[in-house]
Design an enzyme around this catalytic site. Structure first.
Site, PDB file in Angstrom:
ATOM      1  N   ASN A   1      -2.135   0.306   6.561  1.00  0.00           N
ATOM      2  CA  ASN A   1      -1.428  -0.751   7.193  1.00  0.00           C
ATOM      3  C   ASN A   1      -0.751  -1.909   6.298  1.00  0.00           C
ATOM      4  OD1 ASN A   1      -3.521  -1.977   5.831  1.00  0.00           O
ATOM      5  ND2 ASN A   1      -4.702  -3.015   7.407  1.00  0.00           N
TER       6      ASN A   1
ATOM      7  N   TYR B   1     -12.500  -2.071  -3.840  1.00  0.00           N
ATOM      8  CA  TYR B   1     -12.951  -2.053  -2.444  1.00  0.00           C
ATOM      9  C   TYR B   1     -14.378  -2.026  -2.316  1.00  0.00           C
ATOM     10  CZ  TYR B   1      -8.500  -2.160  -0.204  1.00  0.00           C
ATOM     11  OH  TYR B   1      -7.333  -2.599   0.423  1.00  0.00           O
TER      12      TYR B   1
ATOM     13  N   GLU C   1      -9.743 -10.649  -7.638  1.00  0.00           N
ATOM     14  CA  GLU C   1      -8.751  -9.738  -7.453  1.00  0.00           C
ATOM     15  C   GLU C   1      -7.568  -9.746  -8.561  1.00  0.00           C
ATOM     16  OE1 GLU C   1      -9.817  -8.910  -2.853  1.00  0.00           O
ATOM     17  OE2 GLU C   1      -7.924  -9.517  -3.334  1.00  0.00           O
TER      18      GLU C   1
ATOM     19  N   LYS D   1       0.588  -1.187  -0.091  1.00  0.00           N
ATOM     20  CA  LYS D   1       0.226  -0.100   0.069  1.00  0.00           C
ATOM     21  C   LYS D   1       0.938   1.234   0.037  1.00  0.00           C
ATOM     22  CE  LYS D   1      -4.001  -2.227   2.284  1.00  0.00           C
ATOM     23  NZ  LYS D   1      -4.935  -1.902   3.530  1.00  0.00           N
TER      24      LYS D   1
END
Ligand code: GDP
Length: 140
Positions: free
Chosen positions: A114, A51, A128, A11
């Site tokens: 995170n 998402y 995904e 991320k």
């Protein structure tokens, strides 16, 4: 256990801090093979689409804006029981709950920022992976 593939995302909080290599090393040390990898910048619309399952959650806006805030590295990890194994390497969602040695225990900044995403089941992994990669880009 069967050989599986799972989707991982390093991320923006982690790419910003130059942690791509350290995180990828943890996957490889756990026996996962990186069979596809690319660094991209998501648009807000793409983050919202990825998402969508969380669209009713109170943190949806924060999460999607964060995911579009900087580069991410999307990877396909392959190995025995790869979905579960990657979840173990990642650690719990909240770094305060993450086991020592996991990516989130070592690197995550908060429950939102995170450091890594990992698919939660083989079915979602397939969806995904297809969101980010064509079959030609997966090289085992
Ligand atoms: P994961 O499968 O461990 O990534 O966790 P979830 O599927 O429950 O949540 C997806 C992502 O949403 C997490 O990795 C976090 O980035 C974010 N998230 C989850 N809970 C919270 C929260 O309470 N606040 C914020 N800001 N983000 C959250």
């Amino acid at each position: 256990m069967a050989i599986e593939r799972t989707l991982s995302i390093i991320k923006p909080d982690a790419t910003r801090r130059n942690l791509t290599g350290k995180i990828a090393a943890k996957f490889e040390e756990a026996g996962l093979r990186i069979v596809a990898s690319k660094r991209i910048q998501l648009t807000l619309a793409q983050a919202q689409q990825f998402y969508a399952v969380h669209s009713a959650r109170p943190f949806f806006g924060e999460l999607t804006e964060f995911m579009a805030s900087g580069p991410v590295v999307v990877q396909v990890l392959e190995g025995e029981g790869a979905v579960l194994k990657n979840r173990e390497v990642m650690g719990a969602t909240n770094p305060k709950d993450a086991a020592p040695g996991t990516v989130r225990a070592e690197f995550a900044e908060s429950v939102g920022e995170n450091s890594v995403h990992g698919s939660d089941a083989p079915e979602t992994a397939a969806e995904e992976i297809a969101f980010f990669f064509s079959g030609l880009e997966l090289v085992g």
